[in-house]
Design an enzyme around this catalytic site. Sequence first.
Site, PDB file in Angstrom:
ATOM      1  N   GLU A 141       4.854   7.483  11.768  1.00 35.99           N
ATOM      2  CA  GLU A 141       5.808   6.895  10.825  1.00 35.99           C
ATOM      3  C   GLU A 141       5.421   7.277   9.406  1.00 35.99           C
ATOM      4  OE1 GLU A 141       4.796   2.518  11.508  1.00 35.99           O
ATOM      5  OE2 GLU A 141       4.972   2.673   9.344  1.00 35.99           O
ATOM      6  N   CYS A 198       5.324   1.542  14.524  1.00 40.90           N
ATOM      7  CA  CYS A 198       4.079   1.657  15.299  1.00 40.90           C
ATOM      8  C   CYS A 198       4.324   1.786  16.800  1.00 40.90           C
ATOM      9  CB  CYS A 198       3.193   0.445  15.035  1.00 40.90           C
ATOM     10  SG  CYS A 198       2.951   0.141  13.287  1.00 40.90           S
ATOM     11  N   HIS A 247      -1.271  -4.064  19.868  1.00 38.73           N
ATOM     12  CA  HIS A 247      -1.139  -3.365  18.589  1.00 38.73           C
ATOM     13  C   HIS A 247      -1.865  -4.207  17.542  1.00 38.73           C
ATOM     14  CE1 HIS A 247       0.219  -1.527  15.017  1.00 38.73           C
ATOM     15  NE2 HIS A 247       0.984  -2.538  14.660  1.00 38.73           N
TER      16      HIS A 247
HETATM   17  N1  CAA Z   1     -11.405 -17.843   4.039  1.00 41.69           N
HETATM   18  C1  CAA Z   1     -11.046 -17.690   5.336  1.00 41.69           C
HETATM   19  N2  CAA Z   1      -9.764 -17.497   5.729  1.00 41.69           N
HETATM   20  C2  CAA Z   1      -8.815 -17.445   4.773  1.00 41.69           C
HETATM   21  C3  CAA Z   1      -9.136 -17.590   3.402  1.00 41.69           C
HETATM   22  C4  CAA Z   1     -10.491 -17.796   3.048  1.00 41.69           C
HETATM   23  N3  CAA Z   1     -10.869 -17.923   1.796  1.00 41.69           N
HETATM   24  N4  CAA Z   1      -7.980 -17.502   2.707  1.00 41.69           N
HETATM   25  C5  CAA Z   1      -6.984 -17.302   3.599  1.00 41.69           C
HETATM   26  N5  CAA Z   1      -7.493 -17.268   4.843  1.00 41.69           N
HETATM   27  C6  CAA Z   1      -6.779 -17.055   6.112  1.00 41.69           C
HETATM   28  C7  CAA Z   1      -5.479 -17.829   6.192  1.00 41.69           C
HETATM   29  O1  CAA Z   1      -5.700 -19.178   6.580  1.00 41.69           O
HETATM   30  C8  CAA Z   1      -4.736 -17.024   7.216  1.00 41.69           C
HETATM   31  O2  CAA Z   1      -5.196 -17.342   8.503  1.00 41.69           O
HETATM   32  P1  CAA Z   1      -4.152 -17.770   9.651  1.00 41.69           P
HETATM   33  O3  CAA Z   1      -3.180 -16.621   9.757  1.00 41.69           O
HETATM   34  O4  CAA Z   1      -4.994 -17.903  10.856  1.00 41.69           O
HETATM   35  O5  CAA Z   1      -3.504 -19.007   9.176  1.00 41.69           O
HETATM   36  C9  CAA Z   1      -5.181 -15.587   6.941  1.00 41.69           C
HETATM   37  O6  CAA Z   1      -6.387 -15.703   6.169  1.00 41.69           O
HETATM   38  C10 CAA Z   1      -4.182 -14.779   6.144  1.00 41.69           C
HETATM   39  O7  CAA Z   1      -3.877 -15.477   4.993  1.00 41.69           O
HETATM   40  P2  CAA Z   1      -2.351 -15.601   4.478  1.00 41.69           P
HETATM   41  O8  CAA Z   1      -1.474 -16.133   5.547  1.00 41.69           O
HETATM   42  O9  CAA Z   1      -2.376 -16.240   3.155  1.00 41.69           O
HETATM   43  O10 CAA Z   1      -2.049 -14.074   4.383  1.00 41.69           O
HETATM   44  P3  CAA Z   1      -1.274 -13.138   3.407  1.00 41.69           P
HETATM   45  O11 CAA Z   1      -0.039 -13.763   2.876  1.00 41.69           O
HETATM   46  O12 CAA Z   1      -2.247 -12.575   2.458  1.00 41.69           O
HETATM   47  O13 CAA Z   1      -0.805 -12.018   4.481  1.00 41.69           O
HETATM   48  C11 CAA Z   1      -1.014 -10.309   6.118  1.00 41.69           C
HETATM   49  C12 CAA Z   1      -1.724 -11.428   5.357  1.00 41.69           C
HETATM   50  C13 CAA Z   1       0.077 -10.865   6.987  1.00 41.69           C
HETATM   51  C14 CAA Z   1      -2.039  -9.624   6.941  1.00 41.69           C
HETATM   52  C15 CAA Z   1      -0.468  -9.309   5.088  1.00 41.69           C
HETATM   53  O14 CAA Z   1      -1.515  -8.493   4.739  1.00 41.69           O
HETATM   54  C16 CAA Z   1       0.640  -8.423   5.555  1.00 41.69           C
HETATM   55  O15 CAA Z   1       1.775  -8.786   5.492  1.00 41.69           O
HETATM   56  N6  CAA Z   1       0.345  -7.177   6.013  1.00 41.69           N
HETATM   57  C17 CAA Z   1       1.336  -6.157   6.304  1.00 41.69           C
HETATM   58  C18 CAA Z   1       2.327  -6.513   7.379  1.00 41.69           C
HETATM   59  C19 CAA Z   1       1.660  -6.700   8.711  1.00 41.69           C
HETATM   60  O16 CAA Z   1       0.652  -6.131   9.043  1.00 41.69           O
HETATM   61  N7  CAA Z   1       2.310  -7.520   9.564  1.00 41.69           N
HETATM   62  C20 CAA Z   1       1.842  -7.712  10.918  1.00 41.69           C
HETATM   63  C21 CAA Z   1       2.982  -7.704  11.918  1.00 41.69           C
HETATM   64  S1  CAA Z   1       3.996  -6.264  11.672  1.00 41.69           S
HETATM   65  C22 CAA Z   1       3.215  -5.025  12.568  1.00 41.69           C
HETATM   66  O17 CAA Z   1       2.390  -5.294  13.390  1.00 41.69           O
HETATM   67  C23 CAA Z   1       3.588  -3.608  12.279  1.00 41.69           C
HETATM   68  C24 CAA Z   1       2.554  -2.967  11.412  1.00 41.69           C
HETATM   69  O18 CAA Z   1       1.631  -2.322  11.905  1.00 41.69           O
HETATM   70  C25 CAA Z   1       2.626  -3.167   9.971  1.00 41.69           C
END
Ligand code: CAA
Length: 404
Positions: free
Chosen positions: A80, A112, A234
């Site tokens: 991709e 993916c 994945h």
């Molecule tokens: N200490 C420990 N844990 C912490 C923390 C801290 N200080 N602060 C936050 N966390 C935890 C949160 O509690 C959360 O855990 P849970 O999910 O278990 O609740 C985790 O860290 C992530 O925190 P947020 O929910 O606040 O995350 P974010 O808004 O920063 O988003 C993400 C994280 C989803 C990975 C983001 O990086 C993202 O969107 N990435 C790209 C899209 C993606 O990968 N999506 C996945 C599905 S799509 C797919 O699979 C296709 C692909 O390859 C992209």
Amino acid sequence: MQIGIDSIAFSTSRYFLKLETLAKHREVDYAKYFAGIGQTRMSVFPLNEDIVTVAIDAAQKAISNVENKNDIDLLIFATESSFDLSKSAGIYVHRFLELKEDCRVFDLKQACYSATAALCMARSYVLANPNSKVLIIASDIVKYSPNTSGEPTQGGAAVAMVIATNPRILSIEPYYGVHTTDIMDFWRPIYKNEALFDSKLSVYNYLKSLEISFARYLKNSKLQSSDIDYVCYHAPFCKMARKANNLLFKNKSVDNSLIYNAIVGNSCSASLYICLISLLDNTNDDLKKKRVGFFSYGSGSVAEFFSGIISDNYKNMLSSEDNYRMLSDRIEISFSEYEGFSIDDFAYSFSLGKYENIGSVTLSRIENGQRTYETIRKNITGIRLERGNSVARIPQTASTSLSS
Ligand code: CAA
């Protein structure tokens, strides 16, 4: 007739950034990256390395196990992160592998999921042409904009797989469950190098698609959850795969399948198959005849749950020590180098200094949109470029010594 993965290999950049370094510069608690999303490092690619060069390295390793490469008459390149909307990236690989001219080559795209689509196609192709072999390459470099929540989930790698009858690694079973739905959870418009995404929607849809496709898989196969011994998911980031596993198989560990992804980062089409390599390399128990479930998810979205049975002599086909050496010999870059790598300017990139390619081929020039690739050294399979003293003891030490 048994059809499946007869040979498999992967490759990634020689360079990585510690997420601890990224956390410090982004003023984020490192625990969020380490514990919250489950990643400790990410592969970062200099501009002389791209989806083609890393694919060639993976493919050279995978086809070194093929007695007669003229049996390969179909090459499918799943990606991709293509740089050309017309020419297939697979054609460059075809040339460097010196595959025969009467071999079909094309790229496949569906986020993916595309390598799984390729696997499905390859299985049908080999069923119709049992003397043929198919080379599948999944190669992606994942980029998000700086300072976005996606930034710590960047990465990249290539996996090459040879699909054949009487496969020496894994027979693909004819059971599957598919779920397709039109959704904007992750996308990359053609004018952008970095992907855009809706975090919450993407996580929600990944898990929902897993539930639906797994239910369809069970219905189609008439199997039960307990018939599945191991599962690979994945892994856009390792916590995602753990969340998925908690949903369906709380009692099965996914630790061994995630050791490599935690330090390579997201490699999109290659990610699921790196999970398989990591599982095979790092599981001490004998896996022969075990059933492995696979969950493939490509945003947009298409998801598929399918399964395979590990072949009796699969251990003879593993390159665990080479994989471990490749990963432990990678070079850490500083934050300013990381920022420099992100500037999409070839002249500027070369002015930063000379960066090593992982394999035998480099991207040496881009002029008028034409990419020139050159062989920089002969790749003699099994003898890789050495850096320092590599540690060759796996799996017990792999997760700890590669993770800091
Ligand atoms: N200490 C420990 N844990 C912490 C923390 C801290 N200080 N602060 C936050 N966390 C935890 C949160 O509690 C959360 O855990 P849970 O999910 O278990 O609740 C985790 O860290 C992530 O925190 P947020 O929910 O606040 O995350 P974010 O808004 O920063 O988003 C993400 C994280 C989803 C990975 C983001 O990086 C993202 O969107 N990435 C790209 C899209 C993606 O990968 N999506 C996945 C599905 S799509 C797919 O699979 C296709 C692909 O390859 C992209």
